[in-house]
Write a protein that holds these residues in place. Sequence first.
Motif, PDB file in Angstrom:
ATOM      1  N   GLU B 156       0.758  -1.160   0.087  1.00 55.85           N
ATOM      2  CA  GLU B 156      -0.064  -0.069   0.217  1.00 55.85           C
ATOM      3  C   GLU B 156       1.054   1.543  -0.171  1.00 55.85           C
ATOM      4  OE1 GLU B 156      -2.001  -0.799   3.607  1.00 55.85           O
ATOM      5  OE2 GLU B 156      -3.429  -2.066   2.541  1.00 55.85           O
ATOM      6  N   GLU B 157       0.226   2.428  -0.098  1.00 53.81           N
ATOM      7  CA  GLU B 157       0.973   3.641  -0.136  1.00 53.81           C
ATOM      8  C   GLU B 157       1.761   3.870   1.043  1.00 53.81           C
ATOM      9  OE1 GLU B 157       1.614   6.299  -2.859  1.00 53.81           O
ATOM     10  OE2 GLU B 157      -0.327   4.994  -3.039  1.00 53.81           O
ATOM     11  N   GLY B 158       3.076   4.137   0.833  1.00 59.30           N
ATOM     12  CA  GLY B 158       3.905   4.289   2.049  1.00 59.30           C
ATOM     13  C   GLY B 158       4.351   3.045   2.865  1.00 59.30           C
ATOM     14  N   GLU B 159       3.978   1.913   2.403  1.00 63.90           N
ATOM     15  CA  GLU B 159       4.292   0.633   3.029  1.00 63.90           C
ATOM     16  C   GLU B 159       5.766   0.128   2.950  1.00 63.90           C
ATOM     17  OE1 GLU B 159       1.436  -2.442   2.422  1.00 63.90           O
ATOM     18  OE2 GLU B 159       2.322  -3.556   4.167  1.00 63.90           O
ATOM     19  N   ILE B 160       6.483  -0.127   3.761  1.00 64.71           N
ATOM     20  CA  ILE B 160       8.040  -0.314   3.556  1.00 64.71           C
ATOM     21  C   ILE B 160       8.156  -1.847   3.873  1.00 64.71           C
ATOM     22  CG2 ILE B 160      10.200   0.295   4.337  1.00 64.71           C
ATOM     23  CD1 ILE B 160       9.385   2.868   5.372  1.00 64.71           C
ATOM     24  N   ILE B 161       8.841  -2.548   2.906  1.00 57.97           N
ATOM     25  CA  ILE B 161       9.209  -4.123   3.067  1.00 57.97           C
ATOM     26  C   ILE B 161      10.426  -3.700   4.229  1.00 57.97           C
ATOM     27  CG2 ILE B 161      10.132  -6.016   2.209  1.00 57.97           C
ATOM     28  CD1 ILE B 161       8.996  -5.365  -0.419  1.00 57.97           C
ATOM     29  N   THR B 162      10.267  -4.440   5.311  1.00 57.95           N
ATOM     30  CA  THR B 162      11.351  -4.581   6.203  1.00 57.95           C
ATOM     31  C   THR B 162      12.274  -5.755   6.026  1.00 57.95           C
ATOM     32  OG1 THR B 162      10.066  -5.451   7.859  1.00 57.95           O
ATOM     33  CG2 THR B 162      10.111  -3.026   7.767  1.00 57.95           C
ATOM     34  N   ALA B 163      11.659  -7.071   5.747  1.00 61.67           N
ATOM     35  CA  ALA B 163      12.385  -8.070   5.717  1.00 61.67           C
ATOM     36  C   ALA B 163      11.682  -9.057   4.804  1.00 61.67           C
ATOM     37  CB  ALA B 163      12.450  -8.559   7.162  1.00 61.67           C
ATOM     38  N   ILE B 164      12.336 -10.350   4.479  1.00 61.58           N
ATOM     39  CA  ILE B 164      11.397 -11.236   3.808  1.00 61.58           C
ATOM     40  C   ILE B 164      11.944 -12.581   4.477  1.00 61.58           C
ATOM     41  CG2 ILE B 164      11.454 -12.380   1.355  1.00 61.58           C
ATOM     42  CD1 ILE B 164      12.879  -9.100   1.469  1.00 61.58           C
ATOM     43  N   ALA B 165      11.043 -13.402   4.776  1.00 61.70           N
ATOM     44  CA  ALA B 165      11.131 -14.629   5.454  1.00 61.70           C
ATOM     45  C   ALA B 165      11.143 -15.869   4.447  1.00 61.70           C
ATOM     46  CB  ALA B 165      10.449 -14.705   6.462  1.00 61.70           C
ATOM     47  N   TRP B 166      12.175 -16.394   4.375  1.00 60.65           N
ATOM     48  CA  TRP B 166      12.312 -17.694   3.390  1.00 60.65           C
ATOM     49  C   TRP B 166      12.306 -19.080   4.007  1.00 60.65           C
ATOM     50  CZ3 TRP B 166      12.278 -16.168  -1.810  1.00 60.65           C
ATOM     51  CH2 TRP B 166      12.681 -14.788  -2.041  1.00 60.65           C
ATOM     52  N   PRO B 167      11.283 -19.828   3.934  1.00 56.06           N
ATOM     53  CA  PRO B 167      11.041 -21.097   4.408  1.00 56.06           C
ATOM     54  C   PRO B 167      12.401 -22.172   3.776  1.00 56.06           C
ATOM     55  CG  PRO B 167       8.890 -20.772   3.746  1.00 56.06           C
ATOM     56  CD  PRO B 167       9.848 -19.462   3.376  1.00 56.06           C
ATOM     57  N   ILE B 168      12.863 -22.919   4.602  1.00 54.20           N
ATOM     58  CA  ILE B 168      13.966 -23.515   4.057  1.00 54.20           C
ATOM     59  C   ILE B 168      13.318 -25.073   3.429  1.00 54.20           C
ATOM     60  CG2 ILE B 168      16.031 -25.105   4.519  1.00 54.20           C
ATOM     61  CD1 ILE B 168      16.257 -23.150   7.081  1.00 54.20           C
ATOM     62  N   PRO B 169      13.678 -25.304   1.847  1.00 52.61           N
ATOM     63  CA  PRO B 169      12.874 -26.204   1.173  1.00 52.61           C
ATOM     64  C   PRO B 169      13.841 -27.599   1.618  1.00 52.61           C
ATOM     65  CG  PRO B 169      14.325 -25.102  -0.191  1.00 52.61           C
ATOM     66  CD  PRO B 169      14.397 -24.172   1.082  1.00 52.61           C
ATOM     67  N   LYS B 170      13.264 -28.705   0.897  1.00 53.92           N
ATOM     68  CA  LYS B 170      13.961 -29.521   0.905  1.00 53.92           C
ATOM     69  C   LYS B 170      15.194 -29.790  -0.128  1.00 53.92           C
ATOM     70  CE  LYS B 170      10.897 -33.473   2.298  1.00 53.92           C
ATOM     71  NZ  LYS B 170       9.931 -34.326   1.747  1.00 53.92           N
ATOM     72  N   ARG B 171      14.628 -29.147  -1.170  1.00 53.06           N
ATOM     73  CA  ARG B 171      15.690 -28.894  -2.180  1.00 53.06           C
ATOM     74  C   ARG B 171      15.143 -28.002  -3.313  1.00 53.06           C
ATOM     75  NH1 ARG B 171      15.521 -35.098  -4.621  1.00 53.06           N
ATOM     76  NH2 ARG B 171      13.151 -35.347  -4.764  1.00 53.06           N
ATOM     77  N   ALA B 172      15.878 -27.149  -3.962  1.00 52.01           N
ATOM     78  CA  ALA B 172      15.682 -26.035  -5.063  1.00 52.01           C
ATOM     79  C   ALA B 172      16.544 -25.932  -5.817  1.00 52.01           C
ATOM     80  CB  ALA B 172      15.141 -24.829  -4.126  1.00 52.01           C
ATOM     81  N   GLY B 173      16.134 -25.413  -6.993  1.00 50.92           N
ATOM     82  CA  GLY B 173      16.886 -25.140  -8.069  1.00 50.92           C
ATOM     83  C   GLY B 173      16.576 -24.018  -8.805  1.00 50.92           C
ATOM     84  N   TYR B 174      17.420 -23.170  -9.595  1.00 49.04           N
ATOM     85  CA  TYR B 174      17.072 -21.973 -10.360  1.00 49.04           C
ATOM     86  C   TYR B 174      17.921 -22.083 -11.745  1.00 49.04           C
ATOM     87  CZ  TYR B 174      15.951 -17.227 -12.027  1.00 49.04           C
ATOM     88  OH  TYR B 174      15.505 -16.151 -12.740  1.00 49.04           O
ATOM     89  N   GLU B 175      17.371 -21.924 -12.713  1.00 46.43           N
ATOM     90  CA  GLU B 175      18.033 -21.676 -13.733  1.00 46.43           C
ATOM     91  C   GLU B 175      17.573 -20.380 -14.715  1.00 46.43           C
ATOM     92  OE1 GLU B 175      20.959 -23.202 -15.083  1.00 46.43           O
ATOM     93  OE2 GLU B 175      21.093 -24.227 -13.348  1.00 46.43           O
ATOM     94  N   LYS B 176      18.383 -19.760 -15.142  1.00 47.86           N
ATOM     95  CA  LYS B 176      18.094 -18.365 -15.761  1.00 47.86           C
ATOM     96  C   LYS B 176      18.651 -18.479 -17.221  1.00 47.86           C
ATOM     97  CE  LYS B 176      19.100 -13.689 -14.944  1.00 47.86           C
ATOM     98  NZ  LYS B 176      19.544 -12.641 -13.859  1.00 47.86           N
ATOM     99  N   PHE B 177      17.955 -18.255 -18.322  1.00 49.02           N
ATOM    100  CA  PHE B 177      18.368 -17.758 -19.574  1.00 49.02           C
ATOM    101  C   PHE B 177      18.498 -16.201 -19.838  1.00 49.02           C
ATOM    102  CE2 PHE B 177      18.761 -17.183 -24.036  1.00 49.02           C
ATOM    103  CZ  PHE B 177      19.406 -18.179 -24.468  1.00 49.02           C
ATOM    104  N   ARG B 178      19.768 -15.815 -19.713  1.00 48.33           N
ATOM    105  CA  ARG B 178      19.870 -14.383 -19.461  1.00 48.33           C
ATOM    106  C   ARG B 178      19.787 -13.692 -20.890  1.00 48.33           C
ATOM    107  NH1 ARG B 178      25.146 -13.033 -16.165  1.00 48.33           N
ATOM    108  NH2 ARG B 178      24.253 -12.744 -14.170  1.00 48.33           N
ATOM    109  N   ASN B 179      19.021 -12.386 -20.927  1.00 52.91           N
ATOM    110  CA  ASN B 179      19.236 -11.564 -21.931  1.00 52.91           C
ATOM    111  C   ASN B 179      20.796 -11.011 -22.039  1.00 52.91           C
ATOM    112  OD1 ASN B 179      19.449  -9.099 -23.265  1.00 52.91           O
ATOM    113  ND2 ASN B 179      17.221  -8.957 -23.702  1.00 52.91           N
TER     114      ASN B 179
END
Lengths: 166, 268
Positions: B156-179
């Motif tokens: 919302e207007e004027g709302e500030i993100i202070t932190a991001i909480a990340w649940p720990i997964p069993k496993r994860a992967g990320y692949e990116k095709f970069r411009n």
Amino acid sequence: MPTVSMTVNGKTVRRDVDPRTLLVNFLRNDLRLTGTHVGCDTSQCGACVVHADGRAIKSCTSLALSCDGMAVTTIEGLATGADLHPMQEAFRQHHGLQCGYCTPGMIMTAIDLVARKGHHLDEHTIREELEGNICRCTGYHNIVKAVAAGAEAMKAPAEVPAMAAE
Amino acid sequence: MYAFNYHRPASLAEASAVLVANADAKFMAGGQTLLPAMKLRLANPSDLVDLVALRAELSGIRREGDRVVIGAMTRHGEIATSDVLLAAIPALAGMAAIVGDPAVRSRGTMGGSLANNDPAADYPAAALALGATIVTDRREIAADHYFLGLFETALEEGEIITAIAWPIPKRAGYEKFRNPASRYAMVGVFVAERADGAVRVTVTGAGASGVFRATDFETALTADFSSAALAGVAASPEGLNTDIHADAEYRAHLVGVMARRAVAAATA
Ligand SMILES: Cc1cc2nc3c(=O)[nH]c(=O)nc-3n(C[C@H](O)[C@H](O)[C@H](O)COP(=O)(O)OP(=O)(O)OC[C@H]3O[C@@H](n4cnc5c(N)ncnc54)[C@H](O)[C@@H]3O)c2cc1C
Ligand code: FES
Ligand code: FES
């Protein structure tokens, strides 16, 4: 106009600035340190890279006011008198430049790279890390060689005469 | 860039108050998105609220039980090299390591990226796949309810993100095709098997309305979490972007390729 003060190449500077003043324009126009270049002004090319509190940043993508209280180092702050910094010397020795426009940014990025990843850098690492620095002339080969040699040379302070003499 | 009033508040309340009082004010974190947009006059804030003085308060990475909490002002470079994160969610640290280039990573922040919700940004894919919680100065927002479209979020207007909480997964992967020019994702795919066994596959860079879930891929991986399980699964070009870099067909193809590689990375 708000006032900004910071340390640039070891000297404290203080100026009134338009809030829009980018760090690169503050360095070039207000302080007349024209070694830092503007290649693109769109955050892509890295010609404007300087160190702010020891980290390489694009000075075209930071307000001077955001750097209030910080210690900034530009290409002019590297040499000791007539003695080039080992990374500058490596670029000279290995012919790591042609027109020289990208060189200040390349050297500032390379020194930051050594601070983060050490003195033994393989070609792959160097090429990855130079991703944000564009050179229109050299084809990069000699830049990569220069960075590898400069990184090695930076670990031997005894070889730098000015420091050995102190 | 048009003229603006510069503010450097020393508290969250002060920062938020400037935005509430000025409809055209904007926060600035690392400035790696906002300043380029202001130079192009795509963004013209009347007042710029530099969060730099809140950096100590709003940055840092710590493990809290089964999640990792990352301060909004934590920079990509710090996230990429955090021992805590490399141990708990290496795929997220690895993602941070390929955001932009080293100089962008030494200024740009996780909070800034999630507030901006660029359709080609990386973190939205991780947030939606892992089930992150966006913590603000007012409330906590689940990732499932946070991304509302192109550059649109639940903030919302004027709302500030202070932190991001990340649940720990069993496993994860990320692949990116970069411009190759911008270094943003042309297509990026995040796969995660969460702690409770739920599988998520999310796609950034490709969707015409931002990050989305690839549910066909999720179904296939729920039955068998291996890249072989994705052999017959294809993404539809419908709803995908066509631009000068790639058309929707090509992006759909890349979704499949990146998904298989991301699973391979997660199971390596
Ligand atoms: C050359 C280049 C390459 C890039 N490549 C990538 C890439 O590959 N992948 C990628 O994901 N990103 C990329 N980026 C973007 C980069 O990650 C930015 O750092 C990020 O998108 C924005 O973070 P920032 O801290 O710089 O935010 P800013 O630019 O300061 O702010 C962005 C927006 O978020 C708002 N905001 C900032 N912080 C908060 C907060 N705490 N609470 C609420 N609102 C807030 C601001 O008001 C503004 O609207 C690239 C940028 C550049 C210049
Ligand atoms: S002038 Fe700053 S990145 Fe090109
Ligand atoms: S030497 Fe000319 S741009 Fe690099």
